[in-house]
Every structure is written in structure tokens, then in C-alpha cells.
Design an enzyme around this catalytic site. Structure first.
Site, PDB file in Angstrom:
ATOM      1  CB  CYS A   1      -0.973  -0.019   1.186  1.00 58.44           C
ATOM      2  SG  CYS A   1      -0.215  -0.139   2.805  1.00 58.44           S
TER       3      CYS A   1
ATOM      4  NE  ARG B   1      -3.735   2.601   2.662  1.00 60.78           N
ATOM      5  CZ  ARG B   1      -3.769   3.426   1.625  1.00 60.78           C
ATOM      6  NH1 ARG B   1      -4.918   3.669   1.021  1.00 60.78           N
ATOM      7  NH2 ARG B   1      -2.669   4.021   1.179  1.00 60.78           N
TER       8      ARG B   1
END
Lengths: 284, 146
Positions: free
Chosen positions: A242, A247
Site C-alpha cells: 500500500c 493497509r
């Protein structure tokens, strides 16, 4: 059969419910750990007995862009009352981004007895469950950590370069993936000089795996997303990334624990490294 | 930091001496003491031109002219999880209200990192910095009008 067990996950033991935490959070051999993006959330009220692990102050090296070392991890675990056989249950804000990030770092030190509380802090609060500002009474525990092993679940830039053409998932927003934005919507530019994505990576935003209440979707829905739409299969070698690896830790957890993939690596250098690296290929 | 309001300068110095846990506790107490904009200044729905851009806590800022030429700042934070934004509002009110406008205008937005420390995420940092910018903008605007 618990509701989580009915969802068809490969490793349902990796998740516990808020009910489970309410009943067992203070059992001997269990340590509840909160890990958030917002540093004021834990002191504003946390699950009774929970300790805090901060992604930046506790898990990252203060000088180099890297994680803590063996001694640092052992010392951290000891200070949080965690011994080698403690069952660690992590939860936090942002649908458990940072809880998954912490759990992933625990894997680098072989602490596999770690679980996520499904739905995270949001679900606990939405259910009106108890939060306290009282500091937990924690005694230092003995913890023996091995050397950090980055080879199994962590990818570095050169690993990613060599992996181009293989299966890769970019979990950022479609706008970041396309290069239209260099950062998350409503987040600032974090210094990436180039926009786009690593060639060949499929875009599956992390939130695809989560329900509105922050819980994980069931295995059938997850397979539709990652296998039906993104073309993965459980025997693939997969790299996820990410912006800084938080994430993508969420997606790493989904693929590894909920769908049972055996070779998924998180590229924590992610776009803040790739988008600044000289000479690496970028696709838009 | 000689050219910013002295109460702010003193608070920044105090925060700099605290460790992470002490700092969080200090900020949490400020957040608890946060006083929302009074009805005499604004009522819901708050006007969009008072909204802090890029602030996920949905913060709003007002400046009330005082007889002595200074400003009294008021804040609202609509997101119930906006603990940091409430702490920021309490700090700005406590240290900037009633202070010389030229000093308020000089406050740089990056004080948020001195206040909240390196644990502050990028997203949250930008929203909090925008609260500072909107506050100092009001002071700059009054100075231009004189």
C-alpha cells in the site's frame, strides 16, 4: 459452532469475537492489545485489562526505517506482560489496520499465537461495551525472542523487482493505483515523487474485505473478490503493498489466515519507497 | 518561538518535556476540558465556510472580535472520535484567544508535531494543522483590515 467458525475461514482461530474478548480477555495466558492510528484513543478509554502497542513508538526503529530487533521485541513483550506462550488478541481503530500490522510484525519474531478481535474498536464501542481509562496492572513477563526473520512474510524492494510478472495486490484506493493521486483521499502527500502502481499489480482496495461494521467478510465473499475478480489462487506467491504497509497488513491477514494462502508477503516499503526509487518500473 | 503568543510558547516547552504517556494524558485532559462554540456564536447546522478543510474530525473555527482588538477563538468538533481535534481546539483557545494578533498570525501549522509528537499520523496531522491555519488566517485577515 460460533458465528466466526461458520464463515468458512481457513484458520478461524485467527479471529475472535467481541463476545469472546468480553468473556476471556482477562483469563490467565491471554493479553488484549490495542493498536491505533490515533495516539489519544487508548488513553481515552480501552478494553479493561488491555495494554497498548503503538505502531510508531513501539514497533518501528526510532532511527532507521525498519522494525525493532530481537532485544527490542523481547523487551516490549516483557513490558506488556506477554510471555512466549501468551495468546495475544489485537484490536484497534481503522477496521484493525494497525492491529493487523502489529500481528504481522509479531510473525517476524515467530509469535504465531496472535489473533484479531473481529470488528476492532469500532464494533466494541458500537456494542456499548465497557471502556476504561484505568491503567492495567501488568507484571513484567519473561520473553525469549528469536532473531527477526524477514524471509517468510516480508518483501523488500529487490524482492518486488524480481517478482514483477507474479501475483501482486495493490490495496490502495483506485485513485492512488491509477496515479491520479499520490496519497489517500483526505491524507496529505507523503512524499512520493511518482504516481501509479507496480507493473502487473491488481488493485483490490483493503476495504473490499471488510463489512461496514469493520468485521471481515466471509470466506465465500473473500474468494469472489481475490480469486474471482483479482485472479489469485491459494497456491500463488503473492506480494501485497500500500503506502507504508499498514493497509496491506489487513489484506495480508485476510489472504494468509482467512483464505489460507501459504506464501503471502507484505512489502512494507510500499509506495513511499517504490514511488521514490530511481529507475524502478511504474505502470499507470 | 519568541514571536508567537507566550502562553503557546510555554505550553510547547512543557509538552516537550513530557514522555509519550504523559503527553497523551495531558492532551486527553485538554480534550476533556474542551468547550464547544456557544450558541451565541453559532448553532447547528454550522456554516460550511467555518469548516476546517481536510479535517476528518469535522472541526469548525470561529473568531470573535474583542473590545481590545484581540480575538476570542471558538471551535466545534462534530466527530465523536475527534479526541485530538478537541485537544487542539482547547489548546488554540487557551493559548491564542486574547493574544496580540501579530503573534497569533505568526504561529506555524507544524506546531501540531510539537504538540502531538511523532506518533501523529500524516492524515490526522494535516487536519490539525488546518485548524491552526484557519485560526491564524483570522488574525492575518484582521491585521490586513487595519
Amino acid at each position: 459452532m460460533s458465528e466466526i467458525n461458520s464463515r468458512g475461514y481457513a484458520n478461524a482461530d485467527a479471529l475472535v469475537s467481541t463476545d469472546w474478548v468480553a468473556k476471556h480477555g482477562n483469563d490467565d495466558g491471554v493479553r488484549i492489545v490495542e493498536s491505533n492510528e490515533d495516539p489519544l484513543l487508548y488513553p481515552s478509554g480501552h478494553i479493561p485489562g488491555a495494554v497498548e502497542i503503538d505502531w510508531a513508538a513501539d514497533l518501528n526503529d526510532p532511527l532507521r526505517r525498519d522494525y525493532l530487533d530481537r532485544d527490542g521485541f523481547a523487551s516490549l513483550m516483557s513490558s506488556k506482560g506477554i510471555s512466549n506462550d501468551t495468546t495475544v488478541v489485537l484490536y484497534g481503530d481503522r477496521s484493525n489496520w494497525w492491529a493487523c500490522y502489529a500481528l504481522w510484525i509479531f510473525q517476524l519474531f515467530g509469535h504465531t499465537n496472535a489473533k484479531i478481535m473481529d470488528g476492532g474498536r469500532m464494533k466494541w464501542e458500537a456494542e456499548g461495551r465497557e471502556l476504561t481509562r484505568e491503567a492495567p496492572d501488568v507484571s513484567a513477563a519473561n520473553y525469549s525472542a528469536p532473531e527477526r526473520d524477514d524471509s517468510k512474510v516480508r518483501a523488500f524492494r529487490d524482492d518486488v523487482l524480481a517478482h514483477i510478472g507474479g501475483k501482486m495486490i495493490d490495496v490502495r484506493s483506485p485513485e492512488e493505483y491509477s496515479g491520479e493521486r499520490l496519497h489517500m483521499p483526505d491524507y496529505p502527500n507523503e512524499g512520493a515523487l511518482r504516481g501509479g502502481h507496480i507493473p502487473g499489480a491488481a488493485n483490490v482496495p483493503w476495504a473490499s474485505a471488510a463489512n461496514e461494521d469493520g468485521t471481515f467478510k466471509d470466506a465465500s465473499a473473500l474468494r469472489d473478490i481475490y480469486e474471482g475478480n483479482a485472479g489469485l489462487s491459494s497456491d500463488d506467491d503473492v506480494i501485497v503493498y500500500c503506502r507504508i504497509g499498514e493497509r496491506s497488513s489487513h489484506t495480508w491477514f485476510v489472504l494468509t489466515n482467512l483464505l489460507g494462502y501459504s506464501d503471502v508477503k507484505n512489502y512494507d516499503g510500499s509506495w513511499t519507497e517504490w514511488g521514490n526509487s530511481v529507475g524502478v518500473p511504474i505502470e499507470k | 518561538m519568541d514571536d508567537i503568543p507566550s502562553p503557546l510558547s510555554e505550553m510547547l516547552e512543557e509538552l516537550g518535556s513530557l514522555d509519550r504517556v504523559e503527553r497523551a494524558q495531558y492532551l486527553l485532559e485538554l480534550s476533556d476540558d474542551f468547550e464547544e462554540v456557544p450558541d451565541s456564536i453559532a448553532t447547528r447546522p454550522f456554516p460550511e465556510n467555518r469548516r476546517v478543510p481536510k479535517c476528518e474530525s469535522e472541526a469548525f473555527v470561529w473568531a470573535q472580535d474583542q473590545d481590545d482588538g484581540t480575538l476570542k477563538f471558538h471551535y466545534a468538533v462534530e466527530n465523536p472520535l475527534g479526541i485530538s481535534a478537541r485537544a487542539m481546539g482547547a489548546i488554540l483557545d487557551e493559548t491564542m484567544s486574547g493574544q496580540p494578533l501579530d503573534r497569533v498570525a505568526n504561529v506555524p501549522p507544524d506546531i501540531v508535531h510539537t504538540i502531538f509528537g511523532r506518533q501523529l499520523s500524516m492524515g490526522k496531522g494535516e487536519g490539525l494543522a488546518a485548524m491552526v491555519e484557519l485560526t491564524t488566517f483570522e488574525a492575518r485577515q484582521r491585521l490586513r483590515q487595519r
